[in-house]
Design a protein around this motif. Structure first.
Motif, PDB file in Angstrom:
ATOM      1  N   ASP A   1       0.854  -1.185   0.000  1.00 49.49           N
ATOM      2  CA  ASP A   1       0.000   0.000   0.000  1.00 49.49           C
ATOM      3  C   ASP A   1       0.890   1.235   0.000  1.00 49.49           C
ATOM      4  OD1 ASP A   1      -1.848   1.963   0.269  1.00 49.49           O
ATOM      5  OD2 ASP A   1      -2.697   1.259   2.176  1.00 49.49           O
ATOM      6  N   LEU A   2       1.011   1.856  -1.161  1.00 46.05           N
ATOM      7  CA  LEU A   2       1.857   3.047  -1.303  1.00 46.05           C
ATOM      8  C   LEU A   2       1.050   4.330  -1.260  1.00 46.05           C
ATOM      9  CD1 LEU A   2       4.317   1.773  -4.073  1.00 46.05           C
ATOM     10  CD2 LEU A   2       4.657   1.833  -1.598  1.00 46.05           C
ATOM     11  N   GLY A   3      -0.234   4.187  -0.915  1.00 42.46           N
ATOM     12  CA  GLY A   3      -1.070   5.365  -0.746  1.00 42.46           C
ATOM     13  C   GLY A   3      -1.632   5.930  -2.029  1.00 42.46           C
ATOM     14  N   GLY A   4      -1.498   5.192  -3.118  1.00 41.44           N
ATOM     15  CA  GLY A   4      -2.013   5.669  -4.394  1.00 41.44           C
ATOM     16  C   GLY A   4      -3.509   5.427  -4.543  1.00 41.44           C
ATOM     17  N   PHE A   5      -4.082   5.997  -5.580  1.00 41.26           N
ATOM     18  CA  PHE A   5      -5.524   5.875  -5.794  1.00 41.26           C
ATOM     19  C   PHE A   5      -5.912   4.467  -6.231  1.00 41.26           C
ATOM     20  CE2 PHE A   5      -3.753   6.727  -9.942  1.00 41.26           C
ATOM     21  CZ  PHE A   5      -4.498   5.922 -10.793  1.00 41.26           C
ATOM     22  N   GLU A   6      -4.944   3.711  -6.777  1.00 35.95           N
ATOM     23  CA  GLU A   6      -5.285   2.418  -7.367  1.00 35.95           C
ATOM     24  C   GLU A   6      -5.449   1.320  -6.325  1.00 35.95           C
ATOM     25  OE1 GLU A   6      -0.736   2.522  -7.373  1.00 35.95           O
ATOM     26  OE2 GLU A   6      -2.406   3.911  -7.634  1.00 35.95           O
ATOM     27  N   GLY A   7      -5.185   1.619  -5.042  1.00 35.29           N
ATOM     28  CA  GLY A   7      -5.248   0.579  -4.013  1.00 35.29           C
ATOM     29  C   GLY A   7      -3.871  -0.019  -3.804  1.00 35.29           C
ATOM     30  N   THR A   8      -3.826  -1.304  -3.528  1.00 34.88           N
ATOM     31  CA  THR A   8      -2.544  -1.963  -3.299  1.00 34.88           C
ATOM     32  C   THR A   8      -1.747  -2.017  -4.597  1.00 34.88           C
ATOM     33  OG1 THR A   8      -3.542  -3.323  -1.579  1.00 34.88           O
ATOM     34  CG2 THR A   8      -1.437  -4.061  -2.460  1.00 34.88           C
ATOM     35  N   THR A   9      -0.474  -1.662  -4.505  1.00 36.34           N
ATOM     36  CA  THR A   9       0.401  -1.659  -5.677  1.00 36.34           C
ATOM     37  C   THR A   9       1.092  -3.012  -5.818  1.00 36.34           C
ATOM     38  OG1 THR A   9       0.803   0.715  -5.450  1.00 36.34           O
ATOM     39  CG2 THR A   9       2.403  -0.543  -6.750  1.00 36.34           C
TER      40      THR A   9
END
Length: 530
Positions: free
Chosen positions: A456-464
């Motif tokens: 979880d890098l905090g992006g909009f896509e969810g878990t990276t």
């Protein structure tokens, strides 16, 4: 059922002069013990422990390198009626101190590899714990030994009679999600049930030369030790110094004329990627077994082509179900290297149940895998809450263990492992099995080893989706080429967004890929405060 130490005694009575344990070889100063010598040494250790206050059910910590004397210490503890707790002597003192406080051993048995560690335990407030030496001299800055190897050798060699088969044999401490190691309780009858199945299935016999590769705190070593001793075979202890040196490991298998090799898949991957195995190599080898994680199918196919006479078996099972609960004998070189190897059928006395929403999943449906049967642990040492969460009641009233793995059962009743429940992530709105991504990456030419993790890098896509990989010797595989190759194998939403090319993937103490460490490698470094 039989107590584990009785497996040794029976073989010592049948073949006292046969070699039981071997570390190295006679030509290079190696150590060996015959069955008679091992039986006598374990009796002396048992009497020493009883003289020092060990009573039935007491725990004995063993902090020592993998040698014949250390194996004797484990079995000697059982002969004293005790419960051995093998500990990695390379672990940091604070972690070992947590294990020691939990297990509350009556005594520690150690060798020179653990001197610094035991000094550290004294600093952790455990200075009153008696320490016995398995290899003189053992001199620390903060402790003195309560007894020496010489004291042990002076004891009588006749045996003791204690205990029942339902008694605990050992505690194996595994990683805990809260940072506190969990002690898995293993009884004598749990191990002997698996040994009985394994001897019948693999046909292990006197004169067989069996590898002892896993560290002693890893449950796979339990199979190596007790199946070998029960069969009256030879256990060839693989020195930890070999590490992941592919050519030295291959030479060990060849020079020791091993008839069985058993390890985690990462070892097999290294040997294959470094092309350390010649065509029709290891003429004495009869069977090759692996357990602990997924062996990439391309690697298996490589081995099977190189060694067409060898029998290949995938074993599956968590520590909580004792060594392994299922097996799959691979019938031929896989036709499709993108399809993972099944985990197969239950071992005798075991059951594998796939549940979906608490009910048995239909054939072909994906669900969570549970294990029941003779190998099931009583639970976690002094932790009823964790025990109740992991060991539950199944639909038919059977006590079963929740593995946290996803699986399906095919029309033939064969079980297929599909990844961890926690490896199923949601990214960009899609539910994705990271195991499927990993399988695709492993098929790319030039990949030596890989691991795919969700971060979880905090992006909009969810878990990276993040992938780390190493490259085979002599190959070149930059990230752009890798991404292009994987894009041709997977839907775009399943292609990893972050990549790391490493010389070597991090491993934990059991030789498995250390995924928590990889997740941290993908996280951005914290910004320094102004």
């Amino acid at each position: 059922m039989t107590r584990l130490e009785d497996l040794l005694t029976a073989s010592a009575e049948r073949s006292p002069g046969a070699t039981a344990l071997l570390l190295g070889s006679a030509g290079d100063g190696g150590e060996a013990m015959t069955y008679a010598e091992l039986d006598a040494t374990t009796n002396r250790i048992a009497r020493t422990l009883v003289d020092r206050g060990v009573r039935p059910g007491d725990r004995v910590g063993v902090l020592a390198a993998k040698t014949p004397w250390t194996i004797a210490a484990l079995i000697g503890t059982l002969k004293a009626g005790g419960v051995y707790v093998p500990v990695d002597s390379a672990s940091p003192a604070p972690r070992v101190a947590r294990i020691v406080r939990s297990a509350e051993p009556t005594v520690l048995l150690a060798d020179a590899t653990a001197t610094t560690l035991i000094d550290g335990l004294m600093d952790e407030g455990l200075e009153d714990l008696p320490v016995g030496s398995l290899a003189d001299p053992l001199v620390g800055e903060r402790f003195t030994t309560a007894f020496s190897r010489g004291d042990i050798e002076a004891e009588a060699a006749d045996g003791l009679v204690v205990g029942k088969t339902s008694d605990l044999a050992h505690l194996l401490f595994t990683s805990g999600s809260t940072g506190v190691p969990k002690g898995v309780m293993i009884t004598h009858d749990m191990v002997t049930a698996f040994v009985d199945w394994a001897l019948a299935h693999f046909g292990t016999k006197p004169g067989d030369r069996i590898s002892g590769h896993p560290p002693l705190h890893f449950d796979l070593s339990t199979f190596d030790i007790y199946a070998t001793l029960a069969a009256g075979a030879e256990l060839h202890l693989v020195p930890a110094s070999l590490g992941l040196d592919a050519r030295k490991t291959a030479a060990f298998i060849r020079d020791h004329e091993l008839t069985q090799w058993f390890s985690v898949p990462s070892v097999l991957t290294y040997l294959a990627r470094f092309d350390a195995v010649a065509q029709d190599d290891f003429p004495a080898l009869e069977r090759l077994l692996w357990c602990g994680e997924v062996l990439p199918t391309p690697i298996l196919a490589h081995w099977m082509r190189k060694l067409p006479r060898v029998r290949f078996t995938n074993l599956y099972g968590p520590t909580e179900a004792t060594i392994a609960s299922s097996y799959y004998d691979v019938p031929q070189v896989p036709d499709d290297e993108s399809v993972p190897v099944p985990i197969g059928l239950p071992c005798a006395g075991e059951s594998l149940v796939v549940l979906e929403d608490g009910r048995p999943a239909a054939t072909g449906e994906i669900g969570e895998l549970y294990i029941g049967g003779v190998g099931l642990s009583p639970g976690y040492w002094r932790d009823q809450e964790k025990t109740d969460a992991a060991f539950v009641t199944g639909p038919d009233g059977e006590r079963i263990y929740r593995t946290g793995d996803l699986a399906r059962v095919d029309e033939a009743g064969v079980v297929h492992f599909l990844g961890r429940t926690d490896s199923q992530i949601k990214s960009r709105g899609y539910r994705i099995e990271l195991g499927e991504v990993e399988t695709a990456v492993n098929t790319v030419a030039g990949v030596r080893e890989c691991a795919v993790v969700g971060v979880d890098l905090g992006g909009f896509e969810g878990t990276t989706i993040c992938c780390a990989y190493s490259v085979a010797q002599g190959a070149e595989l930059p990230v752009n080429d890798m991404r292009r190759a994987v894009t041709g194998l997977l839907p775009r939403y399943m292609v990893p967004a972050k990549w790391l090319v490493l010389d070597e993937l991090p491993k934990n103490v059991n030789g498995k890929i250390d995924r928590p460490v990889l997740r941290e490698r993908f996280r951005p470094a914290p910004k320094e405060s102004e």
